[in-house]
Every structure is written in structure tokens, then in C-alpha cells.
Enzyme design. Structure first.
Site, PDB file in Angstrom:
ATOM      1  N   SER A   1      31.107  25.840  40.329  1.00 42.47           N
ATOM      2  CA  SER A   1      29.932  25.311  41.021  1.00 42.47           C
ATOM      3  C   SER A   1      29.199  24.330  40.107  1.00 42.47           C
ATOM      4  CB  SER A   1      29.034  26.477  41.450  1.00 42.47           C
ATOM      5  OG  SER A   1      28.033  26.032  42.343  1.00 42.47           O
ATOM      6  N   ASN A   2      27.935  24.076  40.388  1.00 45.65           N
ATOM      7  CA  ASN A   2      27.143  23.162  39.567  1.00 45.65           C
ATOM      8  C   ASN A   2      25.695  23.649  39.532  1.00 45.65           C
ATOM      9  OD1 ASN A   2      25.640  21.881  41.856  1.00 45.65           O
ATOM     10  ND2 ASN A   2      27.724  21.320  42.446  1.00 45.65           N
ATOM     11  N   TYR A   3      24.842  22.926  38.822  1.00 48.14           N
ATOM     12  CA  TYR A   3      23.478  23.390  38.558  1.00 48.14           C
ATOM     13  C   TYR A   3      22.476  23.099  39.663  1.00 48.14           C
ATOM     14  CZ  TYR A   3      24.720  24.460  33.725  1.00 48.14           C
ATOM     15  OH  TYR A   3      25.273  24.996  32.611  1.00 48.14           O
ATOM     16  N   SER A   4      22.905  22.584  40.797  1.00 47.10           N
ATOM     17  CA  SER A   4      21.947  22.274  41.861  1.00 47.10           C
ATOM     18  C   SER A   4      21.169  23.521  42.290  1.00 47.10           C
ATOM     19  CB  SER A   4      22.701  21.705  43.074  1.00 47.10           C
ATOM     20  OG  SER A   4      21.824  21.604  44.171  1.00 47.10           O
TER      21      SER A   4
ATOM     22  N   ALA B   1      24.710  19.035  46.432  1.00 44.30           N
ATOM     23  CA  ALA B   1      25.630  18.662  45.353  1.00 44.30           C
ATOM     24  C   ALA B   1      26.981  19.285  45.681  1.00 44.30           C
ATOM     25  CB  ALA B   1      25.102  19.165  44.016  1.00 44.30           C
TER      26      ALA B   1
END
Ligand code: C5P
Length: 219
Positions: free
Chosen positions: A29-32, A96
Site C-alpha cells: 500500500s502507500n501512506y495516503s 492514491a
């Protein structure tokens, strides 16, 4: 006092990251955080729009008075966005979306051993690009997090994805982008106009974005 200039408009907002599963206990995943998208949904609601918020996993409570759809993967987000696309006047794609997903999902937890391991990734669908190809009356707004050649990269994306405007987070600046309550953006419209915004909280910035979007929606 909030103006009610979006009464009768239907606006689809996407928010948050997507999660791309590796096995039952792991994902990419990502930091959104979803803060920008949720702020947009609230601002559009406050101006009288009918809002559909399609959100990846976040820790924010769904806003009241907004139609809320929870998804996890990019493919699920794509399916939900396409389900609503025909009926909306604008799409603000602030999610994101993960660009890649693990090629193979393991139904059982992957065991470790002493060697290195490789996860092969395949490309996720570019949801916004698909919308750009299908677009009719809809105003299409993309987001981009750029670190270098900001204006050039963003202008390229407007053309490639057939967007009306793009909101660029300068993720190199403190107070901008992921996880924080504020943002610093430039907005580029398809006619090449560039607007520079100072550090703003995400709700106020949402109204500035909606001001521009409102002007683009057909009467
Ligand atoms: O090309 P880039 O990922 O920088 O474009 C960002 C914009 O495209 C964002 O609005 C994002 O929500 C959208 N996007 C998408 N599907 C993807 C990747 C990005 O809709 N797979």
C-alpha cells in the site's frame, strides 16, 4: 456561510490508498490517509452537491450526508467508479491508487526461509485514464504527487488522461501531501493556466478546487 452553488450536481470523489494483497496477512500500500478526499467530499456536500465517496482503507469516519462506498484494492475501486461514472457531473480522483499489485496471491501465509524472496508485480488499471477515454460531460480532476519537473509532468498527465485539471502536491515540502491536515498545491488546467496555492488546510483547499470545478461543469 457556504455558498450552495453545487445543488443539483452529482460529484464522485475517491480517497485513500488501495491495498494490494500478497497473502492473507500482508499487502502492498502507500501512506495516503484519505484526508484530502474526505475534505473534498465534505466541502462538496456543504455546497449542496450529491456526493459519492469511494474510499480505500482509512481511519476516518465516513462523512454524514454522503453516499459512502468502501473498497480495498485498485480493481475494486475501478469497478465502483465505473458503476457510478455515467450518472455524475464530475470525478475528483484523489485516491492514491497503487500502480502495481502482486501477480500471484497466496491463499496461505507465505513462510520465511533463509533466502531472499521476490514478489512479482503486475500493473494495475489506470482508473483515471480509463475515465478520460470514456468521458462525456464529466469534469475530470486528477491529483499528482510530484517531486521534480512538476509542471511538465503534470501537463503531460492532463493530455494523456484527458483531464480538465490536475492538482499537484509538492511532496518535497513540509505541510504538503500525505497524512497531514494541510497541503501546498499547484493547480494546472487543460488550457495551461497554472495557479499556485499557499499552505492551506485541506477543507479550505477543497473549496478552492471546487470553485474551479464548478466553472467547468456544463450548465
Ligand atoms: O500517473 P499518476 O499515478 O501520477 O496519476 C495520478 C492520478 O491518477 C491520481 O488522480 C490517481 O487517483 C489516478 N490514478 C488512477 N489509477 C491508477 C493510478 C493513478 O486512477 N492506477
Amino acid at each position: 456561510f457556504v455558498k450552495k452553488d453545487l445543488v443539483g450536481r452529482k460529484i464522485l470523489v475517491t480517497a485513500g490508498p488501495t491495498r494490494e494483497p500478497i497473502d492473507p496477512v500482508r499487502y502492498i500500500s502507500n501512506y495516503s490517509s484519505g484526508k484530502m478526499g474526505y475534505a473534498l467530499a465534505k466541502a462538496a456536500r456543504d455546497r449542496g452537491a450529491e456526493v459519492i465517496l469511494i474510499s480505500g482503507p482509512t481511519s476516518i469516519d465516513p462523512p454524514i450526508g454522503v453516499m459512502f462506498e468502501r473498497v480495498s484494492t485498485a480493481e475494486q475501486m475501478r469497478d465502483k467508479v465505473l458503476q457510478y461514472f455515467d450518472e455524475v457531473d464530475a470525478v475528483i480522483m484523489s485516491a492514491a491508487v497503487a500502480d502495481y499489485r502482486p501477480m500471484n496471491y497466496s491463499n496461505v501465509k507465505i513462510k520465511k526461509d533463509d533466502s531472499e524472496m521476490t514478489i512479482r508485480l503486475s500493473k494495475n488499471p489506470d482508473i483515471l485514464k480509463e475515465l478520460g477515454d470514456k468521458k462525456g460531460r464529466q469534469v475530470l480532476i486528477g491529483f499528482a504527487a510530484e517531486t521534480d519537473n512538476i509542471v511538465m509532468n503534470a501537463s503531460k498527465k492532463i493530455k494523456e488522461k484527458n483531464l480538465d485539471m490536475i492538482v499537484i502536491n509538492d511532496v518535497t515540502q513540509p505541510g504538503a501531501g500525505f497524512e497531514v491536515d494541510t497541503n501546498i498545491v499547484k493547480i494546472i488546467t487543460k488550457d495551461g493556466d497554472i495557479k499556485d496555492f499557499p499552505l492551506m488546510n485541506k477543507y479550505d483547499l477543497s473549496h478552492a478546487i471546487l470553485d474551479l470545478a464548478a466553472n467547468l461543469m456544463v450548465r
